[in-house]
Design a protein around this motif. Structure first.
Motif, PDB file in Angstrom:
ATOM      1  N   ASN A  70       0.845  -1.191   0.000  1.00  0.00           N
ATOM      2  CA  ASN A  70       0.000   0.000   0.000  1.00  0.00           C
ATOM      3  C   ASN A  70       0.879   1.239   0.000  1.00  0.00           C
ATOM      4  O   ASN A  70       2.115   1.151   0.036  1.00  0.00           O
ATOM      5  CB  ASN A  70      -0.983  -0.015   1.184  1.00  0.00           C
ATOM      6  N   ASP A 131      -4.516   0.557  -2.781  1.00  0.00           N
ATOM      7  CA  ASP A 131      -4.510   1.972  -3.135  1.00  0.00           C
ATOM      8  C   ASP A 131      -5.442   2.704  -2.166  1.00  0.00           C
ATOM      9  O   ASP A 131      -6.149   2.100  -1.358  1.00  0.00           O
ATOM     10  CB  ASP A 131      -4.989   2.133  -4.577  1.00  0.00           C
ATOM     11  N   GLU A 133      -8.750   5.028  -1.042  1.00  0.00           N
ATOM     12  CA  GLU A 133     -10.161   4.937  -1.425  1.00  0.00           C
ATOM     13  C   GLU A 133     -10.522   5.929  -2.520  1.00  0.00           C
ATOM     14  O   GLU A 133     -11.307   5.609  -3.424  1.00  0.00           O
ATOM     15  CB  GLU A 133     -11.052   5.143  -0.199  1.00  0.00           C
ATOM     16  N   GLY A 154     -10.160   1.026   0.617  1.00  0.00           N
ATOM     17  CA  GLY A 154      -8.751   1.231   0.350  1.00  0.00           C
ATOM     18  C   GLY A 154      -7.955   0.998   1.617  1.00  0.00           C
ATOM     19  O   GLY A 154      -8.523   0.715   2.682  1.00  0.00           O
TER      20      GLY A 154
END
Length: 244
Positions: A70, A131, A133, A154
């Motif tokens: 992330n 990723d 939101e 996300g």
């Protein structure tokens, strides 16, 4: 009865699953490294290697930082490799870049038509991505499938991060489904392990991202070329689902 016949909800990863990873994200990865290196070409190459990407060919290793991490994790990795930023500052830069990149992404198929088809069959549909939101929602709006989604998560949505179970359990809470009624679809083992950790009924890998049949074999029930192969795999009517 096949496992697919017991499924009422499908939770999709975004990058490498709905979007062609190489065509959508390899150019973004180069830009991430350039930004993080403040234009220092040698440092940018070093950062790409630390992230799991060959700076010459653009190949990204399965389950590497750039394949599965992330935004915070990528920022942490780049700072550890020498990027002259704090993790917090680089995360802000990257989140903005990711959100803007939704306009340049390349879908693996006509996503509006695909989601309309699965929605018409009665499936609950969601997207869970590493990723942010805002980027997920921008992607859904751009490709015209936002009205078919019952759930979006996300890394910053409060459900935890992959491969933890939280995003799947959040999907269940939003839809009234049990984990065994949910299929998780993704392109790397973070997705597959998230599904397994949550007790999902089915884990389905696709080859439009960074994973290979070999890297995904152990944790997936099916390995498909792309999401369009879900259409014949799943019944034309979803298993009975609770009312919203």
């Amino acid at each position: 009865m096949t496992k697919a016949a017991t499924i009422s909800g499908i939770l999709f990863d975004k990058d490498g699953t709905l979007l062609d990873y190489a065509r959508s994200w390899v150019p973004v990865n180069y830009e991430l490294a350039r930004v993080a290196a403040l234009g220092d070409e040698d440092l940018a190459r070093k950062l790409l290697v630390a992230g799991g990407m060959d700076p010459d060919t653009g190949h990204v290793m399965p389950d590497s930082l750039l394949a599965a991490g992330n935004t915070v994790e990528i920022a942490e990795g780049f700072v550890a490799a020498g990027a002259p930023f704090t993790v917090e500052a680089l995360t802000i830069h990257f989140d903005g870049l990711f959100a803007n990149s939704a306009q340049l992404a390349v879908a693996v198929t006509d996503l509006a038509d695909f989601f309309a088809t699965m929605h018409a069959r009665g499936y609950w549909l969601g997207v869970a991505s590493s990723d942010n939101e805002a980027s997920i929602r921008a992607t859904a709006k751009r490709f015209g499938f936002e009205n078919y989604l019952h759930y979006v998560a996300g890394y910053d949505s409060g459900f935890g991060i992959k491969p933890e179970a939280g995003m799947v359990l959040g999907f269940c809470a939003a839809t009234g489904l049990e984990p065994h009624q949910v299929a998780v679809v993704g392109d790397n083992n973070h997705d597959m392990h998230m599904g397994r950790n949550a007790g999902a009924g089915l884990t389905v890998a696709v080859l439009t991202g960074t994973g290979s049949r070999e890297s995904l074999a152990d944790a997936s029930d099916y390995c498909l070329n792309d999401i369009t192969e879900l259409v014949p795999l799943f019944p034309e009517a979803a298993a009975a689902r609770p009312a919203a």
